[in-house]
Design a protein around this motif. Structure first.
Motif, PDB file in Angstrom:
ATOM      1  N   UNK A 221       0.848  -1.242   0.028  1.00 24.29           N
ATOM      2  CA  UNK A 221      -0.185   0.144  -0.020  1.00 24.29           C
ATOM      3  C   UNK A 221       0.871   1.191  -0.054  1.00 24.29           C
ATOM      4  N   UNK A 222       2.314   1.070  -0.109  1.00 22.11           N
ATOM      5  CA  UNK A 222       2.932   2.193  -0.004  1.00 22.11           C
ATOM      6  C   UNK A 222       4.216   1.949  -1.156  1.00 22.11           C
ATOM      7  N   UNK A 223       4.795   2.925  -1.623  1.00 20.38           N
ATOM      8  CA  UNK A 223       6.109   2.800  -2.643  1.00 20.38           C
ATOM      9  C   UNK A 223       7.193   2.537  -1.686  1.00 20.38           C
ATOM     10  N   UNK A 224       7.175   2.924  -0.132  1.00 19.55           N
ATOM     11  CA  UNK A 224       8.618   2.755   0.606  1.00 19.55           C
ATOM     12  C   UNK A 224       8.519   1.297   0.776  1.00 19.55           C
ATOM     13  N   UNK A 225       7.482   0.771   0.847  1.00 22.45           N
ATOM     14  CA  UNK A 225       7.203  -0.730   1.430  1.00 22.45           C
ATOM     15  C   UNK A 225       7.735  -1.561   0.065  1.00 22.45           C
ATOM     16  N   UNK A 226       7.036  -1.182  -1.105  1.00 21.52           N
ATOM     17  CA  UNK A 226       7.580  -1.539  -2.345  1.00 21.52           C
ATOM     18  C   UNK A 226       9.253  -1.667  -2.560  1.00 21.52           C
ATOM     19  N   UNK A 227       9.720  -0.655  -2.385  1.00 19.72           N
ATOM     20  CA  UNK A 227      11.178  -0.448  -2.601  1.00 19.72           C
ATOM     21  C   UNK A 227      11.720  -1.240  -1.797  1.00 19.72           C
ATOM     22  N   UNK A 228      11.515  -1.305  -0.471  1.00 21.45           N
ATOM     23  CA  UNK A 228      12.202  -2.040   0.516  1.00 21.45           C
ATOM     24  C   UNK A 228      12.110  -3.699   0.117  1.00 21.45           C
ATOM     25  N   UNK A 229      11.015  -4.111  -0.086  1.00 22.26           N
ATOM     26  CA  UNK A 229      10.987  -5.549  -0.618  1.00 22.26           C
ATOM     27  C   UNK A 229      11.692  -5.797  -1.751  1.00 22.26           C
ATOM     28  N   UNK A 230      12.038  -4.843  -2.782  1.00 25.07           N
ATOM     29  CA  UNK A 230      12.959  -5.096  -3.727  1.00 25.07           C
ATOM     30  C   UNK A 230      14.491  -5.070  -3.321  1.00 25.07           C
ATOM     31  N   UNK A 231      14.506  -4.105  -2.381  1.00 27.49           N
ATOM     32  CA  UNK A 231      15.931  -4.055  -1.893  1.00 27.49           C
ATOM     33  C   UNK A 231      16.434  -5.260  -0.992  1.00 27.49           C
ATOM     34  N   UNK A 232      15.328  -6.180  -0.562  1.00 28.52           N
ATOM     35  CA  UNK A 232      15.591  -7.446   0.257  1.00 28.52           C
ATOM     36  C   UNK A 232      15.556  -8.604  -0.743  1.00 28.52           C
ATOM     37  N   UNK A 233      15.347  -8.390  -2.139  1.00 25.65           N
ATOM     38  CA  UNK A 233      15.483  -9.556  -2.937  1.00 25.65           C
ATOM     39  C   UNK A 233      14.172 -10.285  -2.984  1.00 25.65           C
ATOM     40  N   UNK A 234      13.125  -9.720  -2.849  1.00 26.79           N
ATOM     41  CA  UNK A 234      11.706 -10.052  -2.830  1.00 26.79           C
ATOM     42  C   UNK A 234      11.055 -10.306  -4.271  1.00 26.79           C
ATOM     43  N   UNK A 235      11.956  -9.510  -5.173  1.00 28.72           N
ATOM     44  CA  UNK A 235      11.275  -9.108  -6.602  1.00 28.72           C
ATOM     45  C   UNK A 235      11.808  -7.897  -7.173  1.00 28.72           C
ATOM     46  N   UNK A 237      10.112  -4.055  -9.267  1.00 23.86           N
ATOM     47  CA  UNK A 237       8.955  -3.506  -9.311  1.00 23.86           C
ATOM     48  C   UNK A 237       9.198  -2.211 -10.340  1.00 23.86           C
ATOM     49  N   UNK A 238       7.981  -1.744 -10.736  1.00 11.90           N
ATOM     50  CA  UNK A 238       8.101  -0.331 -11.599  1.00 11.90           C
ATOM     51  C   UNK A 238       7.459   0.662 -10.583  1.00 11.90           C
ATOM     52  N   UNK A 239       8.499   1.796 -10.697  1.00 14.06           N
ATOM     53  CA  UNK A 239       8.175   2.803  -9.861  1.00 14.06           C
ATOM     54  C   UNK A 239       7.982   4.245 -10.506  1.00 14.06           C
ATOM     55  N   UNK A 240       7.117   5.103 -10.164  1.00 18.01           N
ATOM     56  CA  UNK A 240       7.133   6.426 -10.673  1.00 18.01           C
ATOM     57  C   UNK A 240       8.674   7.389 -10.343  1.00 18.01           C
ATOM     58  N   UNK A 241       8.733   8.123 -11.253  1.00 18.05           N
ATOM     59  CA  UNK A 241       9.904   8.847 -11.125  1.00 18.05           C
ATOM     60  C   UNK A 241      10.099   9.684  -9.777  1.00 18.05           C
ATOM     61  N   UNK A 242       9.116  10.113  -9.115  1.00 16.69           N
ATOM     62  CA  UNK A 242       9.405  10.497  -7.638  1.00 16.69           C
ATOM     63  C   UNK A 242      10.014   9.716  -6.814  1.00 16.69           C
ATOM     64  N   UNK A 243       9.591   8.461  -6.850  1.00 11.35           N
ATOM     65  CA  UNK A 243      10.085   7.381  -6.028  1.00 11.35           C
ATOM     66  C   UNK A 243      11.718   6.960  -6.466  1.00 11.35           C
ATOM     67  N   UNK A 244      11.730   6.768  -7.684  1.00 14.01           N
ATOM     68  CA  UNK A 244      13.103   6.649  -8.276  1.00 14.01           C
ATOM     69  C   UNK A 244      14.015   7.861  -7.670  1.00 14.01           C
ATOM     70  N   UNK A 245      13.711   8.848  -7.789  1.00 10.19           N
ATOM     71  CA  UNK A 245      14.535  10.078  -7.646  1.00 10.19           C
ATOM     72  C   UNK A 245      15.005  10.395  -6.091  1.00 10.19           C
ATOM     73  N   UNK A 246      13.868   9.870  -5.355  1.00 11.64           N
ATOM     74  CA  UNK A 246      13.998   9.673  -4.026  1.00 11.64           C
ATOM     75  C   UNK A 246      15.215   8.649  -3.259  1.00 11.64           C
ATOM     76  N   UNK A 247      14.930   7.511  -4.049  1.00 10.53           N
ATOM     77  CA  UNK A 247      15.999   6.485  -3.725  1.00 10.53           C
ATOM     78  C   UNK A 247      17.320   6.275  -4.613  1.00 10.53           C
ATOM     79  N   UNK A 248      17.398   7.493  -5.340  1.00 10.30           N
ATOM     80  CA  UNK A 248      18.610   7.456  -5.945  1.00 10.30           C
ATOM     81  C   UNK A 248      19.837   7.442  -5.080  1.00 10.30           C
ATOM     82  N   UNK A 249      20.905   6.783  -5.419  1.00 13.06           N
ATOM     83  CA  UNK A 249      22.080   6.735  -4.729  1.00 13.06           C
ATOM     84  C   UNK A 249      21.837   5.483  -3.695  1.00 13.06           C
TER      85      UNK A 249
END
Length: 300
Positions: A221-235, A237-249
């Motif tokens: 229900x949130x992009x932060x949760x989606x990104x964290x799941x990806x970071x932990x190797x669960x799969x 995701x496709x995320x909008x540019x504001x999310x990609x920009x926020x996690x850049x780096x």
């Protein structure tokens, strides 16, 4: 027959929210028999029952249809009292913004800062809420501006698209998947449709455009949760540019931009129609401009 008073509408709202006569009566500080009598008068005015009384107290179809208008009327009266007090005493007025988290990366903080500097006598507050919840909050005058993922269909509001952004493939660092074509057999982390139909359908639509159906293993229900799941190797995701920009780096993640933008906007700014030409409308316009300025331009 006399029109219903604001008090009677408040009693209607109280029972709808609490679901039990005694709880509703306690909430509005009257006796249960008095509450029942007032609601019966309101139903007589409407000409239809507003509640099913048995086996549990719940709204009828007529009650469901009228509840948003009751909230709007009571909220408008509350706002009138606030503005009247401000005119009389010089006390600051306030503007409340409902928002989903991604607007924090669409210029919301800076827009509030700039507006507050220009209007120091106006208090700007925010409340995080889902897009669906913001609809009721806006119509009920609990917020003045809604910043969400879906357009609100109601004759009493003005809904403006704020962004049509590119999407990025998000994968864990070290993953061999660097293009969406390589994600065909990968587990996907995706926004739950009930949380944001537009984001869910946009992501599924992008995958279908590239010739495959995403294998959805995880819903959030949130992009932060989606990104964290990806970071932990669960799969992936496709995320909008504001999310990609926020996690850049973030060293745990790699992002690859998808080459086309969806046709439908993913962000909307909504105000009540009567507020469009006020400072509320000015602040809403500022949010639209900020969001568009930060949208990620790509070739269509």
């Amino acid at each position: 027959m006399a029109e219903p008073s604001l008090k009677r509408l408040q009693y209607f709202i109280a029972l709808a929210e609490h679901g039990k006569f005694q709880l509703a009566a306690d909430a509005v500080n009257i006796s249960q028999p008095a509450l029942s009598a007032e609601l019966k008068r309101l139903e007589d005015f409407v000409g239809k029952p507003l509640f099913h009384r048995s086996p549990v107290t719940k709204l009828t179809a007529a009650g469901e249809a009228l509840l948003p208008y009751a909230k709007s009327a009571v909220g408008a009266a509350h706002r009138f009292n606030e503005y009247a007090a401000a005119v009389n005493t010089g006390a600051p007025t306030s503007i409340s913004i409902g928002t989903v988290a991604t607007f924090l990366h669409r210029g919301l903080p800076q827009t509030i800062t700039d507006f507050s500097a220009a209007h120091p006598d106006i208090l700007v507050t925010t409340e995080e809420a889902t897009s669906a919840a913001q609809s009721d909050m806006l119509l009920g005058h609990d917020i003045d501006i809604a910043c969400g993922h879906m357009p609100l269909q109601h004759p009493g509001v003005i809904c403006t698209p704020a962004a049509r952004e590119s999407f990025w493939l998000c994968a864990p660092t070290g993953s061999p998947i660097t293009t969406i074509a390589e994600a065909v057999d990968s587990p996907f982390v995706i926004f739950r449709k009930s949380a944001s139909p537009i984001y869910h359908d946009t992501v599924v639509g992008i995958c279908r455009t590239h010739g495959f159906e995403p294998q959805i293993h995880h819903r959030t229900a949130s992009w932060s949760a989606a990104v964290e799941m990806v970071a932990h190797g669960l799969g992936v995701s496709l995320v909008p540019s504001p999310v990609a920009r926020n996690y850049h780096g973030d060293e745990r993640l790699i992002f690859t931009r998808i080459g086309t933008r969806p046709n439908a906007p993913q962000a909307w700014i909504t105000v009540r129609r009567e507020d469009q030409s006020t400072l509320i409308g000015d602040l809403a316009l500022g949010l639209v401009i900020a969001s568009e300025a930060l949208a990620d331009p790509v070739a269509d």
